[in-house]
Design a protein around this motif. Structure first.
Motif, PDB file in Angstrom:
ATOM      1  N   VAL A 223       0.871  -1.176   0.000  1.00  0.00           N
ATOM      2  CA  VAL A 223       0.000   0.000   0.000  1.00  0.00           C
ATOM      3  C   VAL A 223       0.908   1.227   0.000  1.00  0.00           C
ATOM      4  CG1 VAL A 223      -1.835   1.252   1.187  1.00  0.00           C
ATOM      5  CG2 VAL A 223      -1.749  -1.256   1.320  1.00  0.00           C
ATOM      6  N   LEU A 224       0.887   1.992  -1.082  1.00  0.00           N
ATOM      7  CA  LEU A 224       1.691   3.208  -1.217  1.00  0.00           C
ATOM      8  C   LEU A 224       0.820   4.408  -0.863  1.00  0.00           C
ATOM      9  CD1 LEU A 224       3.305   2.443  -4.698  1.00  0.00           C
ATOM     10  CD2 LEU A 224       4.249   1.911  -2.442  1.00  0.00           C
ATOM     11  N   ARG A 232      -3.882   9.917   9.417  1.00  0.00           N
ATOM     12  CA  ARG A 232      -4.468   9.329   8.213  1.00  0.00           C
ATOM     13  C   ARG A 232      -3.751   8.038   7.829  1.00  0.00           C
ATOM     14  NH1 ARG A 232      -8.450   7.501   5.678  1.00  0.00           N
ATOM     15  NH2 ARG A 232      -8.399   7.670   3.398  1.00  0.00           N
ATOM     16  N   LEU A 233      -2.435   7.980   8.021  1.00  0.00           N
ATOM     17  CA  LEU A 233      -1.700   6.738   7.767  1.00  0.00           C
ATOM     18  C   LEU A 233      -2.220   5.605   8.643  1.00  0.00           C
ATOM     19  CD1 LEU A 233       1.980   7.983   7.418  1.00  0.00           C
ATOM     20  CD2 LEU A 233       0.620   6.880   5.632  1.00  0.00           C
ATOM     21  N   ASP A 234      -2.501   5.923   9.912  1.00  0.00           N
ATOM     22  CA  ASP A 234      -3.046   4.906  10.818  1.00  0.00           C
ATOM     23  C   ASP A 234      -4.401   4.407  10.321  1.00  0.00           C
ATOM     24  OD1 ASP A 234      -0.837   5.102  12.462  1.00  0.00           O
ATOM     25  OD2 ASP A 234      -1.824   6.431  13.910  1.00  0.00           O
ATOM     26  N   ALA A 235      -5.225   5.331   9.851  1.00  0.00           N
ATOM     27  CA  ALA A 235      -6.551   4.950   9.365  1.00  0.00           C
ATOM     28  C   ALA A 235      -6.455   4.076   8.114  1.00  0.00           C
ATOM     29  CB  ALA A 235      -7.373   6.206   9.080  1.00  0.00           C
ATOM     30  N   ILE A 236      -5.565   4.451   7.207  1.00  0.00           N
ATOM     31  CA  ILE A 236      -5.382   3.651   5.993  1.00  0.00           C
ATOM     32  C   ILE A 236      -4.841   2.272   6.339  1.00  0.00           C
ATOM     33  CG2 ILE A 236      -4.019   3.448   3.871  1.00  0.00           C
ATOM     34  CD1 ILE A 236      -4.213   6.514   3.636  1.00  0.00           C
ATOM     35  N   ALA A 238      -5.371   0.546   8.984  1.00  0.00           N
ATOM     36  CA  ALA A 238      -6.464  -0.267   9.512  1.00  0.00           C
ATOM     37  C   ALA A 238      -7.413  -0.699   8.396  1.00  0.00           C
ATOM     38  CB  ALA A 238      -7.222   0.513  10.576  1.00  0.00           C
ATOM     39  N   THR A 239      -7.762   0.220   7.514  1.00  0.00           N
ATOM     40  CA  THR A 239      -8.690  -0.095   6.412  1.00  0.00           C
ATOM     41  C   THR A 239      -8.120  -1.155   5.482  1.00  0.00           C
ATOM     42  OG1 THR A 239      -9.623   2.147   6.445  1.00  0.00           O
ATOM     43  CG2 THR A 239      -9.879   0.877   4.401  1.00  0.00           C
TER      44      THR A 239
END
Length: 246
Positions: A223-224, A232-236, A238-239
């Motif tokens: 995932v880049l 936002r990095l943490d949210a991505i 997790a998603t």
């Protein structure tokens, strides 16, 4: 995977055999609101078209070279893997310019001057726009990569990349097998596991060995993420069910 791929293109072929529809590269640009996901089969399609552009369109091969002046991006993956699949050695980034001119250059629009310094016979520029939209204007003396590459076949039928052939200049030559071994070692040191999912912030332009070749050799996906803050990095992460972060 039952055996270690001898080359990076062989690792892409192994990913296709394992699960051609599984996500292989997911790319975010938070400033543009972009999320692009490529399965193994979709990436392979772009790679094959690029390899055919090089071999059938430009008549290039192992005795030639390609300058690549591109940031970490899913289209960069298509270009790099296309060059390796076609057996055309790559001069990446700082090694793009040298004492001898290159035969072809692939560059982001804002690096067109750097591409010219490599003295290529042919230059393909990339706008790196969402949905692979073409350039609005193409500078004189260059071609639009996403327009040109779509004219070529979806399958690359030439012989597989030779493990002993040159894959990379840095500036000394690195063979296809040595590049694969390096990627495999990096994957082992990163803590990434087969089937894992690697998150890579790409604003600092990481080494392609880290964000592309290593996950491929290990049978993992990546995932880049560009232009994202820590929250936002943490949210991505997790998603996207990330297992390892750089």
């Amino acid at each position: 995977m039952s055996s270690d791929p001898a080359t990076v293109p062989a690792a892409l072929a192994a990913a296709l055999r394992a699960n051609q529809n599984a996500p292989l590269i997911t790319y975010y640009d938070e400033r543009l609101g972009e999320r692009t996901e490529l399965s193994a089969v979709t990436l392979d399609n772009w790679v094959a078209k690029t390899a055919n552009l090089l071999v059938d369109g430009a008549a290039l091969g192992p005795d030639d070279s390609a300058a690549v002046l591109l940031p970490a991006h899913w289209q960069t993956a298509a270009v790099l893997l296309g060059c390796l699949t076609a057996g055309v050695p790559v001069r990446f980034g700082a090694t793009a310019t040298g004492p001898a001119p290159v035969d072809v250059a692939f560059a982001a629009v804002d690096r067109a001057e750097q591409a010219r310094a490599a003295r290529p016979a042919e230059t393909y520029l990339l706008g790196l726009a969402p949905m692979a939209l073409p350039l609005r204007e193409v500078p004189d003396g260059a071609l639009d990569y996403v327009v040109a590459v779509r004219a070529f076949g979806d399958r690359f039928s030439s012989a597989p990349a030779d493990p002993s052939g040159i894959a990379w200049y840095e500036p000394e030559p690195v063979s296809q097998a040595a590049l694969a071994d390096r990627a495999r070692r990096h994957a082992g040191e990163s803590g990434l596991l087969p089937g894992g999912r690697l998150l890579v912030p790409v604003d600092a332009e990481p080494d392609p060995v880290a964000w592309l070749f290593a996950p491929l050799l290990l049978g993992a996906s990546v995932v880049l993420v560009r232009n994202a803050d820590a929250e936002r990095l943490d949210a991505i992460a997790a998603t996207e069910r990330v297992t390892t972060r750089t």
